[in-house]
Design an enzyme around this catalytic site. Sequence first.
Site, PDB file in Angstrom:
ATOM      1  N   HIS A 100       0.836  -1.212   0.000  1.00 13.04           N
ATOM      2  CA  HIS A 100       0.000   0.000   0.000  1.00 13.04           C
ATOM      3  C   HIS A 100       0.867   1.257   0.000  1.00 13.04           C
ATOM      4  CE1 HIS A 100      -3.674  -2.199   0.398  1.00 13.04           C
ATOM      5  NE2 HIS A 100      -3.329  -2.735   1.544  1.00 13.04           N
ATOM      6  N   SER A 157      18.043   9.122 -25.438  1.00 10.06           N
ATOM      7  CA  SER A 157      17.184  10.291 -25.587  1.00 10.06           C
ATOM      8  C   SER A 157      17.862  11.279 -26.521  1.00 10.06           C
ATOM      9  CB  SER A 157      16.921  10.948 -24.228  1.00 10.06           C
ATOM     10  OG  SER A 157      16.265  12.198 -24.394  1.00 10.06           O
TER      11      SER A 157
END
Length: 515
Positions: free
Chosen positions: A179, A343
């Site tokens: 969680h 990139s």
Amino acid sequence: MEPIDDTYVELSDLDGLPLLDSRDARMVNELLNFKNKFAFVFYRVLVEVRWLLKLSEIPEVKDVPTFSQDARTYLENIIQEFNVNEALEVKEIEEFTNHDVKAVVYYLKQKCKSHSEVSKVLEFFHFACTSADINNLAYGLLVKNVMNDVMFPVMTDLCKAFCAMAKDNANMAMPSHFHGQRPSPTTLGKEMATFAFRLGYWAQRMSEVPIFGNFAGVIGNYNAHKIVYPNIDWPCIAQEFVASLGLEFNPYATQANFLLLSIFSSFWLPIRFLLILAFCIFWWICNTFAIQFSHIESHHYMVELFDNMENFNKVLVDFSYDVRRSISLGYFEQMTKDGKIESCTMPHKLNTFDFANSRSNFLMAKTVLSSLSHTVSFSRLKRDLTPIILESTELGFAHSLVAYKKILQGIKKLKVNESRLAEGLEKNWMFLAMAINNVMERYDVPKSYEKLTELTRGGVVDKESITSFIKNLDLPEKEKFNLLNLTPHSYIEEAENLARSIDETLGSLPGFKIK
């Protein structure tokens, strides 16, 4: 079957592989020998030839005498020597017949008319068969072989890769996430073993799926068989034939169109005659214009296989998300080749391209496999709707195969950042809260949960605060000693053993194969 040469480019009429990105298309070369129209033609030829050979082995079928070894070898060579040029001959005949299965029959008749022995029984090619008899067996052979020869080997490689990561990192302690929080430490190896087990489970389920085939003629009742040779146990013959191809026998198939004939029986005789005559004319038109009405095999095995493959893929989608998140947290680093550009604007950037690409391919595979699973077992009045739909199966296989290989590529580039894992553990001494709480509850320390909640939800929880808390507990000295020596790095308990035993748990790796 002669493999397709990699240099062969004129596949427009025989190649059914999906249009993948050019960098990805070469990753599915193994499928060229299976998931294309050439392969479907080949397996149709195989089934037709083997059926003629089977007829020659039935003593009661005296019209097809037992073949000599020379005749059997001649027929088997048609299968063994079948290649792209032979398939193109079939396609040329199909241009004339406008019927794919009939084109195979005409091709075989032409091929065998020069053989003195086989030429005498040419009309027994396709004896008592309907197109669906040939197609469902051909497709079953396609699916079985593409799974065994292409998909399972890569699935096995994936399981091995996860097993290797599990054992190599069996005691590599790391923060866990639950969680979005950090409940207890784990090891990287144990988490990889979890993925290996999940993948192995679904791969094993796929290998246990029986690939069925039916061979019962029009409407599935052996009508034509029994009319010609009434004293033969045709269901038994069909079962033997299907089994000889390596498929499981499905004894039940049907076709609704011929239910009309039973309805005709309720009419007055003259009207019945006119209706049957009209139906025969209608049937002649259907055959003339290649409008096919065939019995269907239920395709349940396809539903099970496609669902299991989708579940296998879901595990890897789960891993792709987790590993990309772990890279962003710094738990993994990516190794790259010198000169490789990640990139066009950010020189420092290292893409998680392999894992992102795999998720895109899994999404495409899910679209196809899920659609097939929800479609192939349905029919309209038992009319087979699958021939065109099943051509999409290659998309599901191809996109899955690309995704598997992308995952494997990505795994090879991963490097564990041990210092970042250690840092994450050292900053989270609250990992020990559950262990301390369990010991406190065992010795009836009042409000143990509440006291730890106050400690861990307040300010900084570090080694000093945890040590001070333990020392002030009303516990036996031995228990205090054990807790004081516990650290986030050592609080992994059975995680290491679970990781190291993954091979034993999975068992027969490699061993995924449809029998």
